[in-house]
Design a protein around this motif. Sequence first.
Motif, PDB file in Angstrom:
ATOM      1  N   LEU A  66       0.826  -1.210   0.000  1.00 57.15           N
ATOM      2  CA  LEU A  66       0.000   0.000   0.000  1.00 57.15           C
ATOM      3  C   LEU A  66       0.862   1.264   0.000  1.00 57.15           C
ATOM      4  O   LEU A  66       0.520   2.260  -0.642  1.00 57.15           O
ATOM      5  CB  LEU A  66      -0.951  -0.026   1.201  1.00 57.15           C
ATOM      6  CG  LEU A  66      -2.071  -1.075   1.049  1.00 57.15           C
ATOM      7  CD1 LEU A  66      -2.679  -1.448   2.397  1.00 57.15           C
ATOM      8  CD2 LEU A  66      -3.154  -0.545   0.108  1.00 57.15           C
ATOM      9  N   TYR A  99      -0.323   5.077  -0.166  1.00 56.37           N
ATOM     10  CA  TYR A  99      -1.280   5.078   0.945  1.00 56.37           C
ATOM     11  C   TYR A  99      -0.543   5.275   2.266  1.00 56.37           C
ATOM     12  O   TYR A  99       0.432   4.582   2.545  1.00 56.37           O
ATOM     13  CB  TYR A  99      -2.081   3.763   0.959  1.00 56.37           C
ATOM     14  CG  TYR A  99      -3.064   3.708  -0.191  1.00 56.37           C
ATOM     15  CD1 TYR A  99      -4.427   3.898   0.015  1.00 56.37           C
ATOM     16  CD2 TYR A  99      -2.608   3.518  -1.503  1.00 56.37           C
ATOM     17  CE1 TYR A  99      -5.320   3.901  -1.054  1.00 56.37           C
ATOM     18  CE2 TYR A  99      -3.488   3.519  -2.582  1.00 56.37           C
ATOM     19  CZ  TYR A  99      -4.840   3.713  -2.351  1.00 56.37           C
ATOM     20  OH  TYR A  99      -5.715   3.731  -3.410  1.00 56.37           O
ATOM     21  N   TRP A 124      -4.449   3.780   4.733  1.00 54.27           N
ATOM     22  CA  TRP A 124      -4.753   2.384   5.059  1.00 54.27           C
ATOM     23  C   TRP A 124      -4.681   2.186   6.561  1.00 54.27           C
ATOM     24  O   TRP A 124      -4.130   3.034   7.284  1.00 54.27           O
ATOM     25  CB  TRP A 124      -3.837   1.414   4.309  1.00 54.27           C
ATOM     26  CG  TRP A 124      -2.435   1.300   4.832  1.00 54.27           C
ATOM     27  CD1 TRP A 124      -1.389   2.132   4.588  1.00 54.27           C
ATOM     28  CD2 TRP A 124      -1.938   0.272   5.708  1.00 54.27           C
ATOM     29  NE1 TRP A 124      -0.261   1.689   5.237  1.00 54.27           N
ATOM     30  CE2 TRP A 124      -0.572   0.548   5.940  1.00 54.27           C
ATOM     31  CE3 TRP A 124      -2.506  -0.860   6.319  1.00 54.27           C
ATOM     32  CZ2 TRP A 124       0.234  -0.266   6.746  1.00 54.27           C
ATOM     33  CZ3 TRP A 124      -1.705  -1.672   7.124  1.00 54.27           C
ATOM     34  CH2 TRP A 124      -0.348  -1.359   7.330  1.00 54.27           C
ATOM     35  N   ALA A 172      -8.163  -0.139   3.197  1.00 57.60           N
ATOM     36  CA  ALA A 172      -7.580   1.006   2.487  1.00 57.60           C
ATOM     37  C   ALA A 172      -8.709   1.860   1.935  1.00 57.60           C
ATOM     38  O   ALA A 172      -9.739   1.325   1.515  1.00 57.60           O
ATOM     39  CB  ALA A 172      -6.686   0.513   1.352  1.00 57.60           C
TER      40      ALA A 172
END
Length: 407
Positions: free
Chosen positions: A34, A39, A108, A132
Amino acid sequence: MPSAKLQVPRGTFDVLPEDGQRRRELTCSAGATLALAGYGVLETPVFEDTELFARGVGESTDIVRKEMFTFEDKGGRSLTLRPEGTAGVCRAYVEHGMHKLPQPVKVWYSGPFFRHETPQAGRYRQFTQIGAEALGSDDPALDAELILLLREILAPADTRLRLSSLGNSETRGAYGEELRSYIRGHESKVSEEVRARIEQNPLRAFDSDHPGTREVMAGAPRLIDRLDPEDAEHFADVRALLDEVGCEYELDPALVRGLDYYTRTVFEFESPSLGAQSGVGGGGRYDGLVGQLGGPPTPGVGWAAGVERILLASPEIENEADLRRIYVVVPAPEKRAEAFRLTQTLRARGVAAEMETAGRSVKGQMKQADRVGATAAVIVGDELEVRNMLSGEQKVVKGIEDILTPV
Ligand code: HAM
């Protein structure tokens, strides 16, 4: 009166070290995946005002109607252990004015969630989600990106992807009426429960495993055929992007998610190896949620996956033997301090090292070295000896450098 045996509460479990390691590794590798896509980590409290979930998740959902762990605090406020993470993320987005940041805001999270469900394999009252969310853009590329990220994280598990679109609240409202009258026209065949909820949530009828209801729903009108042109185009774009990278999915117009906030794209990864609780991870777009929670109109899309279900659906991969896991054998009490020092030195050099601390005989210590998966045992006797635990070969060494070069 003898006291009752103390046990974990129903629907919860202890994570023992063996499993704990797999769980950590999963969360770490998901976090790395991620992070590569931009993220950042967002942590929200494990409990929130009950109203957040009532408004965010939806009064008509099973989650809000019967599955929340709700309690009053000492000030008489109604609080609820979070049953899901999206509502909390949207609350935080509004509370911290994140709409003023460059959009989209991509975050996330991972942690415990709570639902008062009937426990069974893969269904618990406390479970762990990795989730997420991307807020502030309705670009279909975000829907596609998030689906691909979840697919990558779930890669070791055996899953298939189901995909659909729910359109917007107007088309859904009109479709709801159409569906209601269709179900009413077949009322005698559907289950009691579906009949009782025709008014509240006719879509849930697609979820039923009641044979009569299933038969009726197989011929029901489909929302996916009633999307307005913009939503249809949005969905076509999501699909085109998934096709672009060869991501396989199954179009499932009957895909129902158990939360009310979804608009447009919805998806779920299922695993046949999980039986009844086949949903490993799922999500979708929720373009009205931030507004509903008092923020500026803000589109959003995201997913969550259950750590327990991911691991249940993934084959256990034997960890490759760590070439440098050393068990430090203490043959006599007077060697203990030296062994202790050696263990610390090995760890400082980045080697996994453990020292005997249970007073076993040398033979017992060798057995223990085997049990902990050591590849070498170092015997701190009058001389320093290294035993290769795999080949059984044993030799005297001069010092730590010789220990670090695998024998
Ligand atoms: P959800 O489908 O309700 O979605 O939950 C996501 C995942 O959490 C499920 O696929 C499952 O793996 C796991 N899960 C849910 N309930 C349980 C349970 N009782 N025991 C074990 N695992 C469970 C959501 O929660 C949404 N917030 C996802 C989302 C994010 N949508 C948009 N953004």
